[in-house]
Design an enzyme around this catalytic site. Sequence first.
Site, PDB file in Angstrom:
ATOM      1  N   ARG A   1       1.857  68.765 -25.441  1.00 37.47           N
ATOM      2  CA  ARG A   1       2.611  68.324 -24.258  1.00 37.47           C
ATOM      3  C   ARG A   1       2.833  66.823 -24.242  1.00 37.47           C
ATOM      4  NH1 ARG A   1      -1.650  70.404 -20.098  1.00 37.47           N
ATOM      5  NH2 ARG A   1      -2.867  69.484 -21.770  1.00 37.47           N
TER       6      ARG A   1
ATOM      7  N   ASN B   1      12.682  44.249 -13.359  1.00 33.63           N
ATOM      8  CA  ASN B   1      13.538  43.154 -13.823  1.00 33.63           C
ATOM      9  C   ASN B   1      14.735  43.726 -14.562  1.00 33.63           C
ATOM     10  OD1 ASN B   1      11.458  40.814 -13.340  1.00 33.63           O
ATOM     11  ND2 ASN B   1      10.361  42.520 -14.258  1.00 33.63           N
TER      12      ASN B   1
ATOM     13  N   ARG C   1       9.293  35.128 -14.947  1.00 28.94           N
ATOM     14  CA  ARG C   1       8.590  35.035 -13.660  1.00 28.94           C
ATOM     15  C   ARG C   1       7.256  34.344 -13.907  1.00 28.94           C
ATOM     16  NH1 ARG C   1      10.066  39.201  -9.395  1.00 28.94           N
ATOM     17  NH2 ARG C   1      11.782  40.395 -10.277  1.00 28.94           N
TER      18      ARG C   1
ATOM     19  N   LYS D   1      -6.115  40.511 -11.712  1.00 28.30           N
ATOM     20  CA  LYS D   1      -5.026  41.473 -11.846  1.00 28.30           C
ATOM     21  C   LYS D   1      -5.232  42.301 -13.099  1.00 28.30           C
ATOM     22  CE  LYS D   1      -1.692  38.152  -9.986  1.00 28.30           C
ATOM     23  NZ  LYS D   1      -0.548  37.288 -10.340  1.00 28.30           N
TER      24      LYS D   1
ATOM     25  N   HIS E   1      -0.513  33.392 -13.944  1.00 28.91           N
ATOM     26  CA  HIS E   1       0.082  34.484 -14.713  1.00 28.91           C
ATOM     27  C   HIS E   1       1.603  34.429 -14.621  1.00 28.91           C
ATOM     28  CE1 HIS E   1       1.828  38.607 -14.873  1.00 28.91           C
ATOM     29  NE2 HIS E   1       1.202  38.562 -16.032  1.00 28.91           N
TER      30      HIS E   1
ATOM     31  N   TYR F   1       1.065  46.279 -11.349  1.00 27.17           N
ATOM     32  CA  TYR F   1      -0.091  45.417 -11.127  1.00 27.17           C
ATOM     33  C   TYR F   1      -1.092  46.120 -10.218  1.00 27.17           C
ATOM     34  CZ  TYR F   1       2.837  41.234 -12.132  1.00 27.17           C
ATOM     35  OH  TYR F   1       3.646  40.281 -12.688  1.00 27.17           O
TER      36      TYR F   1
ATOM     37  N   ASP G   1      10.272  29.023  -9.154  1.00 28.63           N
ATOM     38  CA  ASP G   1       9.548  28.900 -10.421  1.00 28.63           C
ATOM     39  C   ASP G   1       9.998  27.679 -11.219  1.00 28.63           C
ATOM     40  OD1 ASP G   1       8.069  31.136  -9.812  1.00 28.63           O
ATOM     41  OD2 ASP G   1       9.116  32.465 -11.197  1.00 28.63           O
TER      42      ASP G   1
END
Length: 181
Positions: free
Chosen positions: A23, A52, A59, A72, A119, A132, A168
Site C-alpha cells: 500500500r 509557497n 522566508r 520547532k 529559522h 511546523y 524580511d
Amino acid sequence: MKFAETPLKGAYTVEIEPIADERGFFARTWCEREFSDQGLNPLLKQASVSFNHKKGTLRGMHYQTDGHQECKLIRCSAGAVFDVIIDLRKDSPTFMKHFAVVLSSEDHRMLYVPEGFAHGFQTLTDGTELFYQISEFYSPKHAAGVRWNDPAFAIKWPEPPRVISARDQAFPDFSPERNRQ
C-alpha cells in the site's frame, strides 16, 4: 525515528523509519517519549503550515524573544526547500554559525530547531509546503528576525530570492545586543 545532531549543538535532523508494504508505508513523525529521550523539548503548543506558490520564495530569518523562544520541528510536506538555521544563543560554542539542509517531500526528513535559533528557508520548487510543530504560542510582540543576507552570517542561498516580504528585507544588520537570545 533516527536523530542526527547537526554541527550546531542541540539542532537535529530527524529521519522517519517507514514500515512499508504494497500500500505504501506508515511512519511515526512525532513521539513525546523519543524526543524526551534525546533531551529535546517535547512540548507542543501549536502547529502551522507555510504554503509557497513560487520557486525561489525566501522566508526568514525569524525567531521569538524574551521568554517566548520556541523550538520547532519542521517537515516539508510538498516540494523542497533549502532550510537554514542560525544559532543566536550568546553562550553557545556555535554562536552566529548557521546550518543548511534540503528538506523535501520525497525524503521525509525533518529538522528540529531548538530555542534561541533563527529559522528561514528558500523554496526549491513551485507549490512548496512546510508543516511546523512549535513549542510556544506565536507572540507578535516578541517576533524578531535577522536579515537573510546579513554579512555576519554569510549564508549561501541557492539563488537570489524571487519572492520575499518587505519585512524580511528590512531587518537591520545583526547586533548581539539587539538580537539577544
